[in-house]
Design an enzyme around this catalytic site. Structure first.
Site, PDB file in Angstrom:
ATOM      1  N   HIS A 280       0.811  -1.176  -0.014  1.00  0.00           N
ATOM      2  CA  HIS A 280      -0.049  -0.130   0.046  1.00  0.00           C
ATOM      3  C   HIS A 280       0.930   1.210   0.097  1.00  0.00           C
ATOM      4  O   HIS A 280       1.880   1.404   0.759  1.00  0.00           O
ATOM      5  CB  HIS A 280      -1.214   0.099   1.244  1.00  0.00           C
ATOM      6  CG  HIS A 280      -0.533  -0.059   2.374  1.00  0.00           C
ATOM      7  ND1 HIS A 280      -0.037   1.183   3.152  1.00  0.00           N
ATOM      8  CD2 HIS A 280      -0.141  -1.082   3.507  1.00  0.00           C
ATOM      9  CE1 HIS A 280       0.371   0.844   4.651  1.00  0.00           C
ATOM     10  NE2 HIS A 280       0.102  -0.420   4.773  1.00  0.00           N
ATOM     11  N   ASP A 292       6.011   0.563   6.648  1.00  0.00           N
ATOM     12  CA  ASP A 292       4.849   0.327   6.600  1.00  0.00           C
ATOM     13  C   ASP A 292       4.214   1.320   5.461  1.00  0.00           C
ATOM     14  O   ASP A 292       3.827   2.354   6.179  1.00  0.00           O
ATOM     15  CB  ASP A 292       4.097   0.356   7.715  1.00  0.00           C
ATOM     16  CG  ASP A 292       2.552  -0.122   7.784  1.00  0.00           C
ATOM     17  OD1 ASP A 292       2.132  -0.398   6.600  1.00  0.00           O
ATOM     18  OD2 ASP A 292       1.755   0.218   8.833  1.00  0.00           O
ATOM     19  N   GLU A 326      -4.859   1.934   2.574  1.00  0.00           N
ATOM     20  CA  GLU A 326      -5.105   0.858   3.515  1.00  0.00           C
ATOM     21  C   GLU A 326      -5.214   1.164   4.817  1.00  0.00           C
ATOM     22  O   GLU A 326      -5.939   0.628   5.650  1.00  0.00           O
ATOM     23  CB  GLU A 326      -3.755  -0.225   3.297  1.00  0.00           C
ATOM     24  CG  GLU A 326      -3.835  -1.496   4.031  1.00  0.00           C
ATOM     25  CD  GLU A 326      -3.637  -1.482   5.468  1.00  0.00           C
ATOM     26  OE1 GLU A 326      -3.920  -2.567   6.147  1.00  0.00           O
ATOM     27  OE2 GLU A 326      -2.849  -0.614   5.992  1.00  0.00           O
ATOM     28  N   GLU A 327      -4.371   2.090   5.131  1.00  0.00           N
ATOM     29  CA  GLU A 327      -4.504   2.400   6.706  1.00  0.00           C
ATOM     30  C   GLU A 327      -5.791   2.846   7.242  1.00  0.00           C
ATOM     31  O   GLU A 327      -5.963   2.473   8.504  1.00  0.00           O
ATOM     32  CB  GLU A 327      -3.263   3.489   7.088  1.00  0.00           C
ATOM     33  CG  GLU A 327      -1.903   3.057   6.530  1.00  0.00           C
ATOM     34  CD  GLU A 327      -1.457   2.003   7.638  1.00  0.00           C
ATOM     35  OE1 GLU A 327      -2.013   1.299   8.382  1.00  0.00           O
ATOM     36  OE2 GLU A 327      -0.054   1.481   7.402  1.00  0.00           O
ATOM     37  N   ASP A 354       3.064  -6.611   3.123  1.00  0.00           N
ATOM     38  CA  ASP A 354       2.760  -5.396   4.172  1.00  0.00           C
ATOM     39  C   ASP A 354       3.143  -5.612   5.585  1.00  0.00           C
ATOM     40  O   ASP A 354       2.306  -5.684   6.518  1.00  0.00           O
ATOM     41  CB  ASP A 354       1.350  -5.166   4.032  1.00  0.00           C
ATOM     42  CG  ASP A 354       0.839  -3.784   4.686  1.00  0.00           C
ATOM     43  OD1 ASP A 354       1.782  -3.191   5.292  1.00  0.00           O
ATOM     44  OD2 ASP A 354      -0.445  -3.835   5.035  1.00  0.00           O
TER      45      ASP A 354
HETATM   46 ZN   LIG Z   1       0.741  -1.479   6.396  1.00  0.00          ZN
END
Ligand SMILES: [Zn+2]
Length: 468
Positions: A280, A292, A326-327, A354
């Site tokens: 992501h 991340d 995504e978060e 991820d």
């Molecule tokens: Zn992530």
């Protein structure tokens, strides 16, 4: 140095042919990634020139443009943007908090608003604190003990779990639903122990939800560093009347237009069978999102480059998908699956990275028993690269919506011991990435994609391929 690179490239272009064994192909892939990889350079730019990439931010917009441009340089068959509307939450001014043990006697502590939280009133809130470990304790205490107070969730991540993601899962609901639960009993704010296994001073943000709560009932919610959690807990033990003050000015704004970034090598034999690799593109706002999920983004981009540079011509269409949001919403992952369904695209395989850019250990697979047996038969091929972890389990949040009865979803599983030292915190930065570890991950992903493309995800087609 230059001569070595040219030699490696020439070696790979000449030597990859049908006659090559899988061992030889994997060796070429790993060599290309470690001697001639691109993932680290891309991540350097993404992290140090662009920085954090929260959905709807300027960083996210720049990351879309940059990754599209870089994919276009790779000579893929197609590169395009897939529009998706995303939420936009902004942190505002830096949060401020202190513990007050007696009137005028204060100790400043490190907090950060949780993603999606409302602000405190402009002057902040100060109140007595109720410490709990879980929702059951909260329920037992009831309204009479909680009303008008700040709830402090202080359940630490379980240290004896080797899979740190399990420890994360065991504490996640404090952060995600903590405010919603505390509201039931009249709490006016929520402080959550950061989801971090070590003791340090950094608060870790992350998503939270109010569910269906009307706006006027929403209470501010923040994470506090693990050291300060210990301190607050100790001070509450000494004095139950200890107060907590915090102030934050975050805001939820209107949704904005953003994009998933997609690149494709069209399959030579089965162009209508799709295999995707992705990560992501969005990140939280405190660090630069190197682990991340900058790492997953650049590794996925490099899978397509490594396939090309290793002279592999995939039979199926291979896509890299860089998902947005995504978060705090998963809008990109949902959008991609929706469009795939609408167009009737048969996604036979999807792999997400991820879980950080640390040394790869293997993969987790969400697939049929037959497909999993096929994977296990490839285990010896990965042995020279110290890749040994092949288990059934989850895959990745963004690829999850593509699940069908027969396809294979997978997640790269790097070593996770240090991941939560950085996860969603201001130290998720480029200096925490090791070049070789990142490149080993990209090569490991490429190797799996190569094998699934060669043998197919359905064991029946595997037998066919072997006979041919
Ligand atoms: Zn992530």
């Amino acid at each position: 140095m230059k001569i070595l690179k040219i030699a490696l490239l020439t070696f790979s272009l000449i030597s990859i042919g049908n006659a090559q064994t899988d061992q030889e192909v994997l060796k070429t892939i790993y060599t290309q990634s470690l001697a001639n990889g691109k993932s680290y350079d891309w991540l350097n730019y993404l992290s140090n020139q662009i920085g954090s990439r929260l959905s709807g931010s300027l960083g996210a917009e720049k990351a879309v443009a940059y990754t599209k441009e870089e994919l276009e340089k790779l000579g893929l068959d197609k590169v395009w943007l897939q529009p998706v509307m995303v939420p936009r939450w902004v942190r505002g001014a830096k949060e401020f908090a202190f513990i007050e043990s007696a009137l005028g006697k204060t100790t400043n502590v490190n907090i950060c608003a949780l993603g999606g939280s409302v602000a405190t009133p402009a002057l902040g809130i100060k109140a007595n604190v109720v410490e709990v470990k879980n929702f059951e304790e909260l329920e037992k205490l009831g309204k009479e003990n909680i009303e008008g107070k700040i709830v402090f969730y202080n359940r630490p991540m379980q240290p004896d779990l080797i899979q740190t993601f399990e420890a994360y899962g065991g504490c996640f609901n404090q952060r995600y639903q903590g405010a919603m639960e505390a509201t039931k009993y009249g709490a006016i704010g929520v402080i959550v122990r950061s989801l971090n296994l070590r003791l340090d001073d950094l608060p870790h943000t992350g998503s939270m939800t109010y569910g269906d709560l009307p706006v006027e009932k929403r209470i501010p919610s923040a994470a506090i560093s693990t050291n300060d959690s210990e301190l607050l807990s100790a001070m509450l033990k000494l004095n139950k009347e200890t107060k907590f003050y915090f102030k934050q000015s975050c805001k939820q704004l209107k949704d904005v237009q953003s994009y998933n970034v997609i690149g494709e090598i069209t399959g030579s034999e089965f162009p209508n069978e799709y295999m995707i690799v992705g990560g992501h593109l969005d990140s939280w706002d405190l660090g630069d999102g190197s682990h991340d999920d900058g790492a997953g983004v650049v590794q996925s981009m490099d899978v397509l480059r490594l396939l090309k540079n290793s002279g592999i011509k995939p039979k199926r269409s291979i896509r890299v998908v860089l998902f947005m949001n995504e978060e705090n919403g998963l809008r990109g992952g949902n959008k991609y699956a929706e469009e795939a369904k609408r167009k009737g695209e048969n996604h036979v395989f999807a792999l997400e990275s991820d879980a950080g850019g640390f040394t790869p250990r293997g993969f987790s697979f969400d697939c049929t028993d037959a497909s999993f047996e096929q994977v296990l038969s490839w285990q010896p091929l990965f042995k020279p690269y110290l890749i040994h972890y092949f288990e059934k389990g989850g895959s990745g949040a963004d690829v999850g919506p593509l699940k069908t009865e027969s396809n294979v979803l997978a997640g790269l599983r790097p070593d996770s011991q240090r991941y939560f030292d950085h996860h969603h915190a201001s130290n998720d930065t480029f200096d925490a990435i090791n070049k070789r570890e990142l490149e080993l991950g990209a090569a490991t992903m490429t190797a799996l994609v190569y094998l699934f493309d060669k043998y197919g995800v359905n064991p029946i087609s595997t037998k066919k391929t072997i006979k041919n």
